[in-house]
Design an enzyme around this catalytic site. Sequence first.
Site, PDB file in Angstrom:
ATOM      1  N   HIS A 188       0.848  -1.180   0.000  1.00  0.00           N
ATOM      2  CA  HIS A 188       0.000   0.000   0.000  1.00  0.00           C
ATOM      3  C   HIS A 188       0.885   1.232   0.000  1.00  0.00           C
ATOM      4  O   HIS A 188       2.119   1.140   0.135  1.00  0.00           O
ATOM      5  CB  HIS A 188      -0.946  -0.002   1.208  1.00  0.00           C
ATOM      6  CG  HIS A 188      -2.147  -0.881   1.024  1.00  0.00           C
ATOM      7  ND1 HIS A 188      -3.101  -0.633   0.062  1.00  0.00           N
ATOM      8  CD2 HIS A 188      -2.537  -1.997   1.677  1.00  0.00           C
ATOM      9  CE1 HIS A 188      -4.048  -1.563   0.132  1.00  0.00           C
ATOM     10  NE2 HIS A 188      -3.719  -2.417   1.098  1.00  0.00           N
ATOM     11  N   ASP A 244      -0.087   7.194  -3.481  1.00  0.00           N
ATOM     12  CA  ASP A 244      -1.198   6.822  -4.355  1.00  0.00           C
ATOM     13  C   ASP A 244      -1.521   7.886  -5.391  1.00  0.00           C
ATOM     14  O   ASP A 244      -1.711   7.583  -6.570  1.00  0.00           O
ATOM     15  CB  ASP A 244      -2.451   6.557  -3.519  1.00  0.00           C
ATOM     16  CG  ASP A 244      -2.463   5.177  -2.895  1.00  0.00           C
ATOM     17  OD1 ASP A 244      -1.598   4.353  -3.245  1.00  0.00           O
ATOM     18  OD2 ASP A 244      -3.331   4.926  -2.039  1.00  0.00           O
TER      19      ASP A 244
END
Length: 380
Positions: free
Chosen positions: A128, A158
């Site tokens: 992540h 992200d």
Amino acid sequence: MTGSAQGPLAGVRVLEIAGLGPAPMASLLLSELGADVVRVDRPKPSPISDFLERGRRSIIIDLKHPGGADTVLRLAERADVLIEGFRPGVAERLGIGPAAAHARNPRLVYGRMTGWGQHGPRADTAGHDINYISLTGALAAIGRAGGPPQVPLNLLGDFGGGALYLVVGVLAALHHARATGEGQIVDAAIVDGVTHLSAMIWAERRHNGWADERGRNLLDTGAPYYDVYATSDGGWMSVGALEPQFYARFVELLGMPEWARSQHDRTAWPRMREAFAARFASHPRAEWEKVFDGADACVTPVLNWSEALREPHMTARNVHVTAEGEAVPAPAPRFSATATRAAGPRAAPGAHSLEVLEDWDVPGARELLSGGSVMQRPDE
């Protein structure tokens, strides 16, 4: 709803394979720039949603159905861009990888969004945002001296190093495809994007002695005139008085002219920080806002999300707009000749299955629906 009719990307067709995080954010941005984005949803959508699916139509395609992959490729034949966020090799196993897509549409820009990239020792492992930025050096650099690394939400990995670099790559490849007729694969990896986003810091390490230790450098709270300070009511003020003229104005308005000649004296920084902290802590945030309002001192209040909605500059620029009765970020950047608009509401999975097939001129649309590879939302 047949796609956006305005924006600089009007007429561009994007096929998005549903996912989470950076790929949906990239598709949202492309949609708000005017592209007609169609999201391919699964028969059983993920129970997790990041609510970034606004502004595109939805078609349900069962990729486990014998005709599922072919249906995706039929749409890819009519698309300019395809975006997917699978782990390396998954799209190929599903039958919708770049080779299969380019065999149908050589002009297609095939955007691949991953954390680790398409190759390398970690390429097949899970991760992540926090994991990706931890290997780039960026996470280790964020935080105060003597404290742990601080997590910058998932904005840096992200969306900064991921979604935005995917969009840049897609637009560059689209320009190339339109000029030459040659499509290509865009391998957008968060570790690549965050590293490139850190170019200035890498240059500082090479030329200006930027230290690896947190809180020792000009922009990482090492300098007392580039930091945040608590006010008497629990609020915070941010100070970014880097240039000499801004620093001089800062200490003048702070009421501490005795520090005017000490900006670059690192031996004085610890005492300077204590003095600034005590001074800010002597009054509430609202008073300091009035003191620094309109001044070239680079001092502003630290607002929370709710306060940002009401801040005069943000409201004057319409940085937020209303969609479905709620505030959402307005599209960015802004264009003088091709105005953009905020993406519309999130479509229910499969709400536009038949509409998309017919609008994109996919042969045998109704047969695909009756054959089971495509599903329509039950109440449609």
